[in-house]
Motif scaffolding. Structure first.
Motif, mmCIF file in Angstrom:
data_model
loop_
_atom_site.group_PDB
_atom_site.id
_atom_site.type_symbol
_atom_site.label_atom_id
_atom_site.label_comp_id
_atom_site.label_asym_id
_atom_site.label_seq_id
_atom_site.Cartn_x
_atom_site.Cartn_y
_atom_site.Cartn_z
ATOM 1 N N THR A 212 -2.048 -11.371 6.668
ATOM 2 C CA THR A 212 -1.174 -11.488 5.502
ATOM 3 C C THR A 212 0.210 -11.962 5.931
ATOM 4 O O THR A 212 0.843 -11.357 6.797
ATOM 5 N N ARG A 213 0.668 -13.045 5.303
ATOM 6 C CA ARG A 213 2.007 -13.585 5.575
ATOM 7 C C ARG A 213 2.965 -13.330 4.416
ATOM 8 O O ARG A 213 4.177 -13.456 4.578
ATOM 9 N N LEU A 214 2.400 -13.001 3.250
ATOM 10 C CA LEU A 214 3.185 -12.769 2.035
ATOM 11 C C LEU A 214 2.556 -11.595 1.304
ATOM 12 O O LEU A 214 1.339 -11.585 1.068
ATOM 13 N N LEU A 215 3.358 -10.597 0.948
ATOM 14 C CA LEU A 215 2.829 -9.435 0.228
ATOM 15 C C LEU A 215 3.622 -9.234 -1.045
ATOM 16 O O LEU A 215 4.845 -9.056 -1.016
ATOM 17 N N ALA A 216 2.914 -9.242 -2.185
ATOM 18 C CA ALA A 216 3.534 -9.046 -3.491
ATOM 19 C C ALA A 216 3.186 -7.656 -4.022
ATOM 20 O O ALA A 216 2.012 -7.276 -4.053
ATOM 21 N N ILE A 217 4.239 -6.924 -4.448
ATOM 22 C CA ILE A 217 4.037 -5.631 -5.097
ATOM 23 C C ILE A 217 4.999 -5.543 -6.273
ATOM 24 O O ILE A 217 5.991 -6.272 -6.350
ATOM 25 N N GLY A 218 4.695 -4.666 -7.210
ATOM 26 C CA GLY A 218 5.624 -4.385 -8.290
ATOM 27 C C GLY A 218 6.838 -3.646 -7.758
ATOM 28 O O GLY A 218 6.790 -3.035 -6.675
ATOM 29 N N GLU A 219 7.904 -3.642 -8.534
ATOM 30 C CA GLU A 219 9.145 -3.030 -8.051
ATOM 31 C C GLU A 219 9.011 -1.530 -7.806
ATOM 32 O O GLU A 219 9.772 -0.951 -7.017
ATOM 33 N N ASP A 220 8.044 -0.883 -8.461
ATOM 34 C CA ASP A 220 7.809 0.540 -8.219
ATOM 35 C C ASP A 220 6.494 0.770 -7.480
ATOM 36 O O ASP A 220 5.949 1.877 -7.483
ATOM 37 N N LEU B 116 3.971 -22.002 0.293
ATOM 38 C CA LEU B 116 3.812 -21.649 1.707
ATOM 39 C C LEU B 116 2.459 -22.068 2.275
ATOM 40 O O LEU B 116 2.196 -21.841 3.465
ATOM 41 N N GLU B 117 1.603 -22.657 1.441
ATOM 42 C CA GLU B 117 0.250 -23.080 1.840
ATOM 43 C C GLU B 117 -0.556 -21.896 2.370
ATOM 44 O O GLU B 117 -1.157 -21.939 3.444
ATOM 45 N N LEU B 118 -0.575 -20.815 1.577
ATOM 46 C CA LEU B 118 -1.330 -19.615 1.900
ATOM 47 C C LEU B 118 -2.504 -19.469 0.936
ATOM 48 O O LEU B 118 -2.465 -19.960 -0.192
ATOM 49 N N ARG B 119 -3.510 -18.756 1.379
ATOM 50 C CA ARG B 119 -4.672 -18.481 0.539
ATOM 51 C C ARG B 119 -4.362 -17.246 -0.317
ATOM 52 O O ARG B 119 -4.100 -16.162 0.219
ATOM 53 N N PRO B 120 -4.396 -17.363 -1.661
ATOM 54 C CA PRO B 120 -4.022 -16.222 -2.509
ATOM 55 C C PRO B 120 -5.143 -15.199 -2.640
ATOM 56 O O PRO B 120 -6.304 -15.552 -2.879
ATOM 57 N N GLY B 121 -4.784 -13.942 -2.489
ATOM 58 C CA GLY B 121 -5.765 -12.876 -2.603
ATOM 59 C C GLY B 121 -5.197 -11.632 -3.247
ATOM 60 O O GLY B 121 -3.986 -11.502 -3.445
ATOM 61 N N VAL B 122 -6.077 -10.711 -3.567
ATOM 62 C CA VAL B 122 -5.716 -9.421 -4.150
ATOM 63 C C VAL B 122 -6.340 -8.324 -3.309
ATOM 64 O O VAL B 122 -7.524 -8.407 -2.939
ATOM 65 N N PHE B 123 -5.546 -7.316 -3.003
ATOM 66 C CA PHE B 123 -6.049 -6.129 -2.303
ATOM 67 C C PHE B 123 -6.045 -4.990 -3.306
ATOM 68 O O PHE B 123 -4.994 -4.575 -3.801
ATOM 69 N N THR B 124 -7.254 -4.491 -3.617
ATOM 70 C CA THR B 124 -7.381 -3.430 -4.605
ATOM 71 C C THR B 124 -8.465 -2.465 -4.156
ATOM 72 O O THR B 124 -8.933 -2.538 -3.007
ATOM 73 N N PHE B 125 -8.890 -1.589 -5.030
ATOM 74 C CA PHE B 125 -9.685 -0.455 -4.584
ATOM 75 C C PHE B 125 -10.910 -0.231 -5.472
ATOM 76 O O PHE B 125 -10.882 -0.495 -6.671
ATOM 77 N N SER B 126 -11.973 0.290 -4.851
ATOM 78 C CA SER B 126 -13.118 0.797 -5.606
ATOM 79 C C SER B 126 -13.172 2.310 -5.410
ATOM 80 O O SER B 126 -12.656 2.832 -4.418
ATOM 81 N N TYR B 127 -13.791 2.971 -6.372
ATOM 82 C CA TYR B 127 -13.781 4.433 -6.383
ATOM 83 C C TYR B 127 -15.215 4.968 -6.303
ATOM 84 O O TYR B 127 -15.609 5.867 -7.034
ATOM 85 N N ASP B 128 -15.979 4.401 -5.369
ATOM 86 C CA ASP B 128 -17.386 4.750 -5.247
ATOM 87 C C ASP B 128 -17.598 6.222 -4.897
ATOM 88 O O ASP B 128 -18.653 6.797 -5.213
ATOM 89 N N THR B 129 -16.623 6.835 -4.233
ATOM 90 C CA THR B 129 -16.768 8.241 -3.849
ATOM 91 C C THR B 129 -16.534 9.190 -5.016
ATOM 92 O O THR B 129 -16.812 10.385 -4.910
ATOM 93 N N GLY B 130 -16.017 8.648 -6.138
ATOM 94 C CA GLY B 130 -15.703 9.502 -7.283
ATOM 95 C C GLY B 130 -14.380 10.225 -7.158
ATOM 96 O O GLY B 130 -14.044 11.075 -7.982
ATOM 97 N N GLY C 17 -1.633 -14.861 1.260
ATOM 98 C CA GLY C 17 -0.690 -14.141 0.432
ATOM 99 C C GLY C 17 -1.478 -13.123 -0.360
ATOM 100 O O GLY C 17 -2.536 -13.447 -0.935
ATOM 101 N N ILE C 18 -1.010 -11.886 -0.391
ATOM 102 C CA ILE C 18 -1.775 -10.789 -0.993
ATOM 103 C C ILE C 18 -0.943 -10.095 -2.066
ATOM 104 O O ILE C 18 0.232 -9.769 -1.856
ATOM 105 N N ALA C 19 -1.568 -9.854 -3.221
ATOM 106 C CA ALA C 19 -1.013 -8.981 -4.247
ATOM 107 C C ALA C 19 -1.683 -7.620 -4.097
ATOM 108 O O ALA C 19 -2.913 -7.538 -4.061
ATOM 109 N N LEU C 20 -0.889 -6.576 -4.021
ATOM 110 C CA LEU C 20 -1.404 -5.228 -3.778
ATOM 111 C C LEU C 20 -1.285 -4.378 -5.032
ATOM 112 O O LEU C 20 -0.229 -4.328 -5.660
ATOM 113 N N GLY C 21 -2.377 -3.704 -5.402
ATOM 114 C CA GLY C 21 -2.321 -2.804 -6.544
ATOM 115 C C GLY C 21 -3.699 -2.360 -6.988
ATOM 116 O O GLY C 21 -4.720 -2.852 -6.502
ATOM 117 N N VAL C 22 -3.729 -1.451 -7.946
ATOM 118 C CA VAL C 22 -4.998 -0.995 -8.523
ATOM 119 C C VAL C 22 -5.539 -2.043 -9.489
ATOM 120 O O VAL C 22 -6.752 -2.261 -9.584
#
Length: 325
Positions: free
Chosen positions: A118-126, A45-59, A18-23
């Motif tokens: 990913t079997r579950l994706l969480a995002i904010g309403e916007d 759901l017996e899923l492994r919880p994770g977060v998908f986010t970003f790094s800004y190494d390129t500036g 299960g993934i939460a997506l965001g900055v």
């Protein structure tokens, strides 16, 4: 369980997630609410919880915008905060041009479903994703109807009647509303740096400071004096901090500095790494006509900060005036 941090989305250990997506900049109340809902659903759901986010190494950020004084947390601070919330996988993916140009469908299908399982994706309403923000909650729901992916659309989190956002926190910091920013983040805003040599003026007037350049990617604070605590080698010291250009003693156009006086510490700090935690705004940065006036104002500021620390944050501060009544 152990936390795994991945900086690419290929060749990963197979596990239904299960993934939460965001900055997740600042990992504020809204982010924590989203992650809490993800964690509960992952448990069911017996899923492994994770977060998908970003790094800004390129500036460079989204839409090719140059990164400049944008962030409430460093990557390391974000990782540690997410760890404390129980997240097991963090995908901290460099924000390259190639990644930014992925379509919404390619991102969901190729990255999240196929690579991350990913079997579950969480995002904010916007929440938005994909090239030019093509993907939104409606897109996710439609995609999920035809794929083995459950959408979790989390409503906005309100505090004092308004949505909590990273932008709102940056705005609070910019006008010196430190307590509000801290409450929304549920942690202190920090600035970290390596101490460099300065003018030694602080030492000459009895208030030696440890100075470092204001980090170029950190959100901007209102210039002025703050009640702070400073972390050094795992120890948290009470301190008073000036953020600005020290206009009484430095030339116009000088770089922003973080100048911190650890008032119960006695030792050489040059070359050491400090993390300054901001607690309350005291007054604006001022220009003083004499060193005597500067020393008197700093002495009054320090008295106010000591009282604040000793009272647990309830003491009145010295106000915004540069003049001692």
């Amino acid at each position: 369980m152990a936390l795994n941090v991945y900086r690419k989305s290929e060749h990963l250990p197979f596990a239904p997630r299960g993934i939460a997506l965001g900055v997740f900049d600042g990992v504020h109340k809204g982010h924590r609410h989203l992650i809490s809902m993800l964690m509960r659903r992952c448990e069911t759901l017996e899923l492994r919880p994770g977060v998908f986010t970003f790094s800004y190494d390129t500036g460079v950020g989204f839409n090719d915008r140059i990164v400049n004084h944008d962030f409430l947390m460093t990557d390391d601070e974000k990782i540690e905060t997410l760890r404390s919330l129980g997240v097991e996988d963090i995908f901290l993916i460099p924000l390259t041009s190639e990644f930014c140009h992925l379509s919404a469908d390619s991102f969901l299908r190729g990255v999240l479903v196929e690579s991350l399982n990913t079997r579950l994706l969480a995002i904010g309403e916007d929440g938005r994703f994909g090239w030019k923000g093509q993907g939104d909650a409606a897109f996710l729901k439609e995609f999920a109807r035809h794929n083995a992916l459950e959408p979790l659309i989390v409503p906005d989190f309100l505090w004092k009647g308004r949505k909590v956002t990273s932008t709102r926190i940056r705005e609070a910091l910019a006008i010196g509303h430190i307590e509000e920013a801290t409450e929304m983040m549920e942690s202190a805003f920090r600035l970290q740096g390596i101490v460099v040599s300065g003018s030694n003026l602080g030492s000459r007037i009895g208030f030696p400071t440890a100075n470092f350049t204001y980090p170029s990617t950190s959100a901007l604070l209102r210039r002025g004096v703050y009640a702070t605590h400073t972390r050094l080698d795992g120890v948290r010291w009470p301190s008073i901090t000036n953020v600005g250009v020290a206009p009484s003693v430095r030339e116009t156009g000088s770089d922003m500095l973080v100048e911190t006086h650890l008032y119960d510490y006695d030792g050489d700090l040059y070359g050491r790494t400090l993390a300054v935690e901001f607690e309350a705004f005291i007054r604006d940065e001022c220009v003083f006509s004499t060193i005597h006036d500067l020393a008197a104002r700093v002495r009054a500021d320090l008295d106010a900060v000591r009282a604040l620390h000793q009272s647990g944050g309830e003491a009145p501060l010295s106000g915004m005036s540069c003049i001692i009544e």
